[in-house]
Motif scaffolding. Structure first.
Motif, PDB file in Angstrom:
ATOM      1  N   ASN A  14      35.736  17.637  23.279  1.00 41.16           N
ATOM      2  CA  ASN A  14      36.005  16.241  23.622  1.00 41.16           C
ATOM      3  C   ASN A  14      34.770  15.562  24.201  1.00 41.16           C
ATOM      4  N   LEU A  15      33.995  16.296  24.983  1.00 37.28           N
ATOM      5  CA  LEU A  15      32.799  15.722  25.597  1.00 37.28           C
ATOM      6  C   LEU A  15      31.769  15.349  24.527  1.00 37.28           C
ATOM      7  N   ARG A  16      31.556  16.223  23.569  1.00 36.39           N
ATOM      8  CA  ARG A  16      30.615  15.923  22.481  1.00 36.39           C
ATOM      9  C   ARG A  16      31.073  14.705  21.685  1.00 36.39           C
ATOM     10  N   LEU A  17      32.364  14.695  21.364  1.00 40.79           N
ATOM     11  CA  LEU A  17      32.929  13.586  20.608  1.00 40.79           C
ATOM     12  C   LEU A  17      32.798  12.282  21.387  1.00 40.79           C
ATOM     13  N   ALA A  18      33.118  12.341  22.669  1.00 39.39           N
ATOM     14  CA  ALA A  18      33.140  11.146  23.507  1.00 39.39           C
ATOM     15  C   ALA A  18      31.749  10.547  23.692  1.00 39.39           C
ATOM     16  N   THR A  19      30.779  11.377  24.022  1.00 41.04           N
ATOM     17  CA  THR A  19      29.443  10.859  24.317  1.00 41.04           C
ATOM     18  C   THR A  19      28.776  10.264  23.079  1.00 41.04           C
ATOM     19  N   LEU A  20      28.891  10.950  21.963  1.00 43.72           N
ATOM     20  CA  LEU A  20      28.222  10.482  20.748  1.00 43.72           C
ATOM     21  C   LEU A  20      28.842   9.202  20.213  1.00 43.72           C
ATOM     22  N   LEU A  21      30.170   9.185  20.110  1.00 42.84           N
ATOM     23  CA  LEU A  21      30.820   8.026  19.495  1.00 42.84           C
ATOM     24  C   LEU A  21      30.934   6.836  20.447  1.00 42.84           C
ATOM     25  N   SER A  22      30.966   7.067  21.753  1.00 44.71           N
ATOM     26  CA  SER A  22      30.927   5.936  22.683  1.00 44.71           C
ATOM     27  C   SER A  22      29.541   5.292  22.659  1.00 44.71           C
ATOM     28  N   PHE A  23      28.507   6.104  22.466  1.00 43.20           N
ATOM     29  CA  PHE A  23      27.153   5.583  22.302  1.00 43.20           C
ATOM     30  C   PHE A  23      27.073   4.692  21.060  1.00 43.20           C
ATOM     31  N   VAL A  24      27.661   5.155  19.962  1.00 42.31           N
ATOM     32  CA  VAL A  24      27.709   4.363  18.725  1.00 42.31           C
ATOM     33  C   VAL A  24      28.457   3.053  18.962  1.00 42.31           C
ATOM     34  N   ALA A  25      29.592   3.122  19.642  1.00 34.70           N
ATOM     35  CA  ALA A  25      30.390   1.920  19.911  1.00 34.70           C
ATOM     36  C   ALA A  25      29.614   0.929  20.772  1.00 34.70           C
ATOM     37  N   GLY A  26      28.825   1.447  21.722  1.00 33.83           N
ATOM     38  CA  GLY A  26      28.004   0.569  22.555  1.00 33.83           C
ATOM     39  C   GLY A  26      26.978  -0.193  21.727  1.00 33.83           C
ATOM     40  N   ILE A  27      26.362   0.494  20.781  1.00 34.25           N
ATOM     41  CA  ILE A  27      25.384  -0.152  19.892  1.00 34.25           C
ATOM     42  C   ILE A  27      26.057  -1.236  19.053  1.00 34.25           C
ATOM     43  N   VAL A  28      27.205  -0.911  18.487  1.00 33.17           N
ATOM     44  CA  VAL A  28      27.934  -1.880  17.653  1.00 33.17           C
ATOM     45  C   VAL A  28      28.375  -3.078  18.492  1.00 33.17           C
ATOM     46  N   ASN A  29      28.813  -2.801  19.703  1.00 35.63           N
ATOM     47  CA  ASN A  29      29.305  -3.853  20.580  1.00 35.63           C
ATOM     48  C   ASN A  29      28.223  -4.882  20.874  1.00 35.63           C
ATOM     49  N   VAL A  30      27.051  -4.431  21.301  1.00 40.18           N
ATOM     50  CA  VAL A  30      25.987  -5.375  21.665  1.00 40.18           C
ATOM     51  C   VAL A  30      25.408  -6.050  20.426  1.00 40.18           C
ATOM     52  N   THR A  31      25.388  -5.354  19.300  1.00 42.17           N
ATOM     53  CA  THR A  31      24.892  -5.961  18.059  1.00 42.17           C
ATOM     54  C   THR A  31      25.789  -7.108  17.625  1.00 42.17           C
ATOM     55  N   GLN A  37      27.787 -13.445  18.152  1.00 44.93           N
ATOM     56  CA  GLN A  37      28.465 -13.887  19.383  1.00 44.93           C
ATOM     57  C   GLN A  37      29.968 -13.562  19.367  1.00 44.93           C
ATOM     58  N   THR A  38      30.280 -12.353  18.913  1.00 42.45           N
ATOM     59  CA  THR A  38      31.681 -11.939  18.796  1.00 42.45           C
ATOM     60  C   THR A  38      31.854 -10.504  19.295  1.00 42.45           C
ATOM     61  N   LEU A  39      32.926 -10.270  20.031  1.00 39.63           N
ATOM     62  CA  LEU A  39      33.259  -8.910  20.451  1.00 39.63           C
ATOM     63  C   LEU A  39      33.801  -8.155  19.235  1.00 39.63           C
ATOM     64  N   THR A  40      33.191  -7.024  18.920  1.00 34.31           N
ATOM     65  CA  THR A  40      33.564  -6.327  17.684  1.00 34.31           C
ATOM     66  C   THR A  40      34.043  -4.896  17.901  1.00 34.31           C
ATOM     67  N   THR A  41      34.261  -4.487  19.153  1.00 37.06           N
ATOM     68  CA  THR A  41      34.725  -3.121  19.389  1.00 37.06           C
ATOM     69  C   THR A  41      36.122  -3.072  20.006  1.00 37.06           C
ATOM     70  N   ASN A  42      36.687  -4.214  20.346  1.00 35.68           N
ATOM     71  CA  ASN A  42      38.058  -4.244  20.876  1.00 35.68           C
ATOM     72  C   ASN A  42      38.655  -5.618  20.604  1.00 35.68           C
ATOM     73  N   VAL A  43      39.943  -5.759  20.829  1.00 35.08           N
ATOM     74  CA  VAL A  43      40.619  -7.013  20.480  1.00 35.08           C
ATOM     75  C   VAL A  43      41.262  -7.707  21.681  1.00 35.08           C
ATOM     76  N   PHE A 128      34.781  -9.347  10.864  1.00 35.85           N
ATOM     77  CA  PHE A 128      35.919  -8.645  10.265  1.00 35.85           C
ATOM     78  C   PHE A 128      35.537  -7.200   9.926  1.00 35.85           C
ATOM     79  N   ALA A 129      34.376  -7.046   9.284  1.00 36.57           N
ATOM     80  CA  ALA A 129      33.938  -5.713   8.855  1.00 36.57           C
ATOM     81  C   ALA A 129      33.676  -4.795  10.041  1.00 36.57           C
ATOM     82  N   MET A 130      33.031  -5.326  11.082  1.00 36.09           N
ATOM     83  CA  MET A 130      32.704  -4.502  12.250  1.00 36.09           C
ATOM     84  C   MET A 130      33.961  -4.110  13.025  1.00 36.09           C
ATOM     85  N   LEU A 131      34.903  -5.031  13.126  1.00 39.35           N
ATOM     86  CA  LEU A 131      36.175  -4.709  13.791  1.00 39.35           C
ATOM     87  C   LEU A 131      36.960  -3.674  12.998  1.00 39.35           C
TER      88      LEU A 131
END
Length: 249
Positions: A14-31, A37-43, A128-131
């Motif tokens: 779980n730790l490996r999964l969490a750290t790697l994919l949360s890092f990816v989500a952080g990159i997508v979020n700020v991008t 100018q849209t939140l793309t990792t949550n609704v 739409f695609a990022m969400l």
């Protein structure tokens, strides 16, 4: 990281999964924030904007925010549908197609988004695609970890972290205390790596702009390769052990 489920799954998985994919989500979020100018990792925020636009009677804008939530939902649906479908014949590969689809979407957005001037309409389709991609990731991670890990949003994590930190004052038994600290460590890891993804993604955006999504897709590819290499290592190890056992007999 991906293959172990149920009783075979450990904290390290779980730790490996969490750290790697949360890092990816952080990159997508700020991008998403910096490029369109849209939140793309949550609704969660999109529901508030949806209600606001309804009050303003701007129904076209309200519909856009509603569709944002639908694409996230459809991503989650697609991810689990594909995983269930593939697991019938190839249980060890149930995660490969959803993650590969997420990689393709992020890469495509990076390519076509960089080629356009990002008009209002194009910006919406990129959102739409990022969400949709983040819906895929969140669904897959939630299913694999049995709802222990979520990587695309932090509201629930901060809530759970606050609850567990307060429980440290009451759960004094060694087993309870150890389990509680393990859970706290996992949640802190997700939060920290999400922030690291956001910060590093922000710096990379200054250089790559929306192509920063290529970096997120690369880390997903790394996750798949890492999982595959570890599987092959264990397969070879088991075969070697069996061969040695036969020779000893």
């Amino acid at each position: 990281m991906f293959r172990h489920q149920g009783k075979n799954r450990t904290f390290i998985h779980n730790l490996r999964l969490a750290t790697l994919l949360s890092f990816v989500a952080g990159i997508v979020n700020v991008t998403g924030v910096l490029s369109i100018q849209t939140l793309t990792t949550n609704v969660t925020g999109h529901f508030a904007y949806f209600a606001e636009e309804i009050m303003k009677r701007d129904y076209a804008a309200a519909l856009t925010f509603f569709v944002f939530t639908i694409f996230f939902l459809f991503g989650a649906f697609t991810s689990n549908f594909l995983a269930e479908l593939i697991s019938k014949k190839h249980p060890n590969l149930s995660h490969v197609i959803p993650i590969s689809l997420e990689m393709i979407i992020l890469t495509s957005v990076g390519i076509f988004g960089a080629q356009s001037a990002l008009s209002s309409i194009e910006g919406k389709w990129i959102a739409f695609a990022m969400l949709f991609a983040m819906g895929i990731q969140n669904s897959l991670v939630t299913k694999i970890s049995q709802s222990t890990v979520r990587t695309t949003h932090l509201t629930g994590l901060f809530t759970d972290l606050g609850i567990e930190l307060s429980q440290l004052f009451f759960y004094k038994k060694p087993e309870e205390n150890k389990k509680l600290k393990t859970s706290i460590y996992l949640r802190l890891s997700i939060i920290i790596f999400f922030f690291i993804g956001c910060i590093s993604g922000g710096f990379l955006y200054n250089l790559l702009e929306i192509k920063t999504l290529f970096v997120a897709a690369t880390f997903l590819l790394f996750a798949l390769l890492y999982d595959y290499i570890r599987l092959q290592f264990h397969v070879i190890k088991r075969k070697t052990f069996r061969h040695k056992t036969i020779l000893d007999k």
